[in-house]
Design a protein around this motif. Structure first.
Motif, PDB file in Angstrom:
ATOM      1  N   ILE A  20      -9.471  -7.443  -9.917  1.00 20.45           N
ATOM      2  CA  ILE A  20      -9.814  -6.513  -8.839  1.00 20.45           C
ATOM      3  C   ILE A  20      -9.010  -6.811  -7.588  1.00 20.45           C
ATOM      4  CG2 ILE A  20     -11.665  -5.772  -7.290  1.00 20.45           C
ATOM      5  CD1 ILE A  20     -13.621  -6.191  -9.613  1.00 20.45           C
ATOM      6  N   ALA A  21      -8.885  -8.104  -7.254  1.00 20.19           N
ATOM      7  CA  ALA A  21      -8.118  -8.495  -6.068  1.00 20.19           C
ATOM      8  C   ALA A  21      -6.652  -8.082  -6.203  1.00 20.19           C
ATOM      9  CB  ALA A  21      -8.226 -10.000  -5.849  1.00 20.19           C
ATOM     10  N   LEU A  22      -6.073  -8.290  -7.391  1.00 27.90           N
ATOM     11  CA  LEU A  22      -4.689  -7.889  -7.614  1.00 27.90           C
ATOM     12  C   LEU A  22      -4.525  -6.366  -7.524  1.00 27.90           C
ATOM     13  CD1 LEU A  22      -3.686 -10.264 -10.556  1.00 27.90           C
ATOM     14  CD2 LEU A  22      -2.948 -10.397  -8.175  1.00 27.90           C
ATOM     15  N   LEU A  23      -5.512  -5.642  -8.063  1.00 30.12           N
ATOM     16  CA  LEU A  23      -5.459  -4.188  -7.993  1.00 30.12           C
ATOM     17  C   LEU A  23      -5.516  -3.705  -6.549  1.00 30.12           C
ATOM     18  CD1 LEU A  23      -5.488  -1.401  -9.334  1.00 30.12           C
ATOM     19  CD2 LEU A  23      -7.973  -1.579  -9.476  1.00 30.12           C
ATOM     20  N   LEU A  24      -6.421  -4.282  -5.743  1.00 29.50           N
ATOM     21  CA  LEU A  24      -6.529  -3.904  -4.333  1.00 29.50           C
ATOM     22  C   LEU A  24      -5.250  -4.251  -3.577  1.00 29.50           C
ATOM     23  CD1 LEU A  24     -10.212  -5.012  -3.558  1.00 29.50           C
ATOM     24  CD2 LEU A  24      -9.356  -2.692  -3.901  1.00 29.50           C
ATOM     25  N   TYR A  25      -4.669  -5.406  -3.894  1.00 27.35           N
ATOM     26  CA  TYR A  25      -3.414  -5.803  -3.239  1.00 27.35           C
ATOM     27  C   TYR A  25      -2.299  -4.830  -3.610  1.00 27.35           C
ATOM     28  CZ  TYR A  25       0.715  -8.541  -2.043  1.00 27.35           C
ATOM     29  OH  TYR A  25       1.926  -8.955  -1.532  1.00 27.35           O
ATOM     30  N   PHE A  26      -2.265  -4.439  -4.885  1.00 25.85           N
ATOM     31  CA  PHE A  26      -1.253  -3.477  -5.341  1.00 25.85           C
ATOM     32  C   PHE A  26      -1.419  -2.132  -4.635  1.00 25.85           C
ATOM     33  CE2 PHE A  26      -0.132  -0.045  -8.341  1.00 25.85           C
ATOM     34  CZ  PHE A  26       1.237  -0.271  -8.416  1.00 25.85           C
ATOM     35  N   LEU A  27      -2.660  -1.665  -4.533  1.00 31.84           N
ATOM     36  CA  LEU A  27      -2.916  -0.397  -3.848  1.00 31.84           C
ATOM     37  C   LEU A  27      -2.545  -0.489  -2.373  1.00 31.84           C
ATOM     38  CD1 LEU A  27      -6.350   0.605  -5.439  1.00 31.84           C
ATOM     39  CD2 LEU A  27      -4.084   1.527  -5.974  1.00 31.84           C
ATOM     40  N   TYR A  28      -2.789  -1.661  -1.763  1.00 28.67           N
ATOM     41  CA  TYR A  28      -2.419  -1.855  -0.362  1.00 28.67           C
ATOM     42  C   TYR A  28      -0.900  -1.782  -0.183  1.00 28.67           C
ATOM     43  CZ  TYR A  28      -1.725  -4.160   4.143  1.00 28.67           C
ATOM     44  OH  TYR A  28      -1.335  -4.459   5.425  1.00 28.67           O
ATOM     45  N   GLN A  29      -0.158  -2.359  -1.132  1.00 28.34           N
ATOM     46  CA  GLN A  29       1.299  -2.353  -1.035  1.00 28.34           C
ATOM     47  C   GLN A  29       1.884  -0.960  -1.209  1.00 28.34           C
ATOM     48  OE1 GLN A  29       3.330  -4.901  -0.178  1.00 28.34           O
ATOM     49  NE2 GLN A  29       1.478  -6.103   0.213  1.00 28.34           N
ATOM     50  N   ILE A  30       1.219  -0.113  -1.975  1.00 26.94           N
ATOM     51  CA  ILE A  30       1.741   1.243  -2.220  1.00 26.94           C
ATOM     52  C   ILE A  30       0.939   2.284  -1.437  1.00 26.94           C
ATOM     53  CG2 ILE A  30       2.584   0.611  -4.504  1.00 26.94           C
ATOM     54  CD1 ILE A  30       0.168   2.206  -5.655  1.00 26.94           C
ATOM     55  N   GLN A  31       0.362   1.879  -0.313  1.00 28.00           N
ATOM     56  CA  GLN A  31      -0.497   2.796   0.445  1.00 28.00           C
ATOM     57  C   GLN A  31       0.274   4.023   0.924  1.00 28.00           C
ATOM     58  OE1 GLN A  31      -1.804   1.102   4.234  1.00 28.00           O
ATOM     59  NE2 GLN A  31      -0.296  -0.523   4.035  1.00 28.00           N
ATOM     60  N   SER A  32       1.571   3.855   1.212  1.00 24.15           N
ATOM     61  CA  SER A  32       2.357   5.016   1.638  1.00 24.15           C
ATOM     62  C   SER A  32       2.481   6.032   0.509  1.00 24.15           C
ATOM     63  CB  SER A  32       3.747   4.572   2.102  1.00 24.15           C
ATOM     64  OG  SER A  32       4.424   3.885   1.071  1.00 24.15           O
ATOM     65  N   VAL A  33       2.659   5.538  -0.725  1.00 20.87           N
ATOM     66  CA  VAL A  33       2.740   6.445  -1.874  1.00 20.87           C
ATOM     67  C   VAL A  33       1.410   7.162  -2.079  1.00 20.87           C
ATOM     68  CG1 VAL A  33       3.161   6.602  -4.357  1.00 20.87           C
ATOM     69  CG2 VAL A  33       4.482   4.992  -2.970  1.00 20.87           C
ATOM     70  N   LEU A  34       0.299   6.433  -1.923  1.00 23.46           N
ATOM     71  CA  LEU A  34      -1.015   7.049  -2.054  1.00 23.46           C
ATOM     72  C   LEU A  34      -1.215   8.119  -0.983  1.00 23.46           C
ATOM     73  CD1 LEU A  34      -3.214   3.887  -2.794  1.00 23.46           C
ATOM     74  CD2 LEU A  34      -2.306   5.552  -4.423  1.00 23.46           C
ATOM     75  N   ALA A  35      -0.719   7.839   0.230  1.00 18.47           N
ATOM     76  CA  ALA A  35      -0.817   8.835   1.301  1.00 18.47           C
ATOM     77  C   ALA A  35      -0.001  10.082   0.954  1.00 18.47           C
ATOM     78  CB  ALA A  35      -0.336   8.233   2.622  1.00 18.47           C
ATOM     79  N   TYR A  36       1.206   9.888   0.380  1.00 25.42           N
ATOM     80  CA  TYR A  36       2.023  11.031  -0.039  1.00 25.42           C
ATOM     81  C   TYR A  36       1.281  11.868  -1.081  1.00 25.42           C
ATOM     82  CZ  TYR A  36       5.942   8.502   2.118  1.00 25.42           C
ATOM     83  OH  TYR A  36       6.769   7.845   2.987  1.00 25.42           O
ATOM     84  N   LEU A  37       0.657  11.188  -2.044  1.00 23.87           N
ATOM     85  CA  LEU A  37      -0.086  11.901  -3.085  1.00 23.87           C
ATOM     86  C   LEU A  37      -1.249  12.688  -2.484  1.00 23.87           C
ATOM     87  CD1 LEU A  37      -0.177   9.167  -5.878  1.00 23.87           C
ATOM     88  CD2 LEU A  37       1.062  11.335  -5.956  1.00 23.87           C
ATOM     89  N   ALA A  38      -1.946  12.087  -1.501  1.00 25.03           N
ATOM     90  CA  ALA A  38      -3.091  12.759  -0.880  1.00 25.03           C
ATOM     91  C   ALA A  38      -2.628  14.003  -0.116  1.00 25.03           C
ATOM     92  CB  ALA A  38      -3.821  11.793   0.056  1.00 25.03           C
TER      93      ALA A  38
END
Length: 366
Positions: A20-38
């Motif tokens: 879970i910690a690794l997943l959250l860290y990964f999502l934090y690192q790609i937050q700009s990509v997640l923002a683009y998707l949103a």
């Protein structure tokens, strides 16, 4: 239970926590990509009715309908940017030639006129300021030299936004072209026995949020027209740009209209520096306040009830509480995403927990 079983359970729990910690860290690192998707998802939801209209009414092929829709949306975005470029250029030139002494003299003149109009003696106010060291503290904290640094940061941010804009438009194209693309991505993580309910929920959410965002655009347009008329009547330069900016702040519930109103009032007063306060500045500010009041009355009694009741099927009081709670928990971003997020949660709850008494009471309009 043996010690081996306990140790295995502990190791499994530790492994899950690490994952879970690794997943959250990964999502934090790609937050700009997640923002683009949103953002791309929002644009796709807004463009969805246009694509449907071109496909069903105009009998155009899907790809051609999507291309026309994207051209329309890019034209709108380009038009908005074109509105702001002259204003930014003009303000940049003004700031580069800014005469600090003249600015301070104008502000002092405005301050003197305000105090005299309110019946206060400037000498008494100055004595109070000197005794409390307010002026000293303000001048120490106010460094007008930040303006060039701010402009440099703004230009860097603008270049980053241009990359983000291209990414969002690129992703939006494929979201519109293949409406099931996002759905298939979600279904990859859903068990087989839940796929039917998930598909129904996604379709319902798409329909509701599409109407919500289109209604939000209508709300901004109505305010934009009212604000533009007000500023043109008052005689403010760049009225269209200022009106659009202030109307855009309405995206932030409850707080946004206040920010937009303050900006309009400040720009009205500062654009007339050096003129008589009682005969010019005050009447124009009053007209702007009237325009703001009319805009908010139309918005509160027409636009918002229309959007909330017809699009997301929620009571205004219900929406108010959700926005306040989201704002307390997540700040301004929480207030912006509160309504679409709450709508999606309601649809999911109704699909999978329809027999629950609380869910029934919250989703009876869906």
């Amino acid at each position: 239970m043996t010690s081996k079983a306990i140790s295995q359970g502990i190791l499994r729990a530790v492994g899950i926590l690490i994952a879970i910690a690794l997943l959250l860290y990964f999502l934090y690192q790609i937050q700009s990509v997640l923002a683009y998707l949103a953002f791309a998802a929002v644009i796709a939801l807004i463009g969805r009715p246009i694509v449907f209209f071109l496909r069903r009414k105009m009998k155009l092929p899907n790809t051609l309908a999507v291309i026309i829709t994207m051209i329309l949306m890019i034209s709108v975005i380009g038009g908005i940017i074109a509105l702001f470029v002259p204003l930014i250029t003009e303000q940049g030139k003004n700031l580069s030639l800014l005469n600090i002494d003249a600015l301070q003299q104008n502000l002092n003149a405005l301050y003197t006129e305000v105090t005299e109009y309110l019946g206060a003696s400037p000498q008494v106010v100055n004595e109070l300021i000197e005794e409390s060291d307010i002026e000293k503290n303000i001048l120490q904290g106010l460094n007008i030299g930040f303006i060039p640094n701010f402009l440099n940061s703004f230009l860097n941010t603008l270049s980053t936004l241009s990359i983000g804009l291209f990414s969002v438009l690129f992703i939006s194209f494929f979201f519109l072209k293949d409406s099931k693309l996002f759905q298939r991505g979600i279904l990859a993580f859903v068990p087989k026995n839940k796929e039917t309910g998930t598909v129904k929920s996604i379709d319902k959410i798409n329909n509701l949020l599409s109407r919500y965002f289109v209604g939000l655009l209508l709300q901004i347009f109505v305010l934009f027209v009212i604000y533009t008329i007000t500023l043109v009547i008052v005689g403010i330069e760049n009225a269209i740009v200022i009106a659009f900016l202030c109307a855009l702040f309405n995206i932030i519930p409850y707080v946004g209209p206040i920010i937009g109103g303050v900006i309009m009032i400040v720009l009205t007063m500062t654009s007339n520096l050096g003129l008589d306060f009682s005969t010019v500045i005050l009447p124009k500010t009053g007209y702007v306040l009237i325009g703001l009041a009319v805009g908010q009355l139309v918005d509160n009694f027409f636009s918002q009830p229309l959007i909330f009741s017809n699009s997301v099927k929620s009571h205004p009081l219900e929406i108010f509480l959700i926005i306040i709670i989201a704002g307390l928990l997540f700040g301004v971003v929480g207030m912006i995403v509160a309504v679409p997020g709450y709508t999606a949660i309601k649809v999911i709850l109704k699909e999978f927990f329809a027999e629950n008494k609380i869910v029934k009471s919250l989703t009876h309009n869906l």
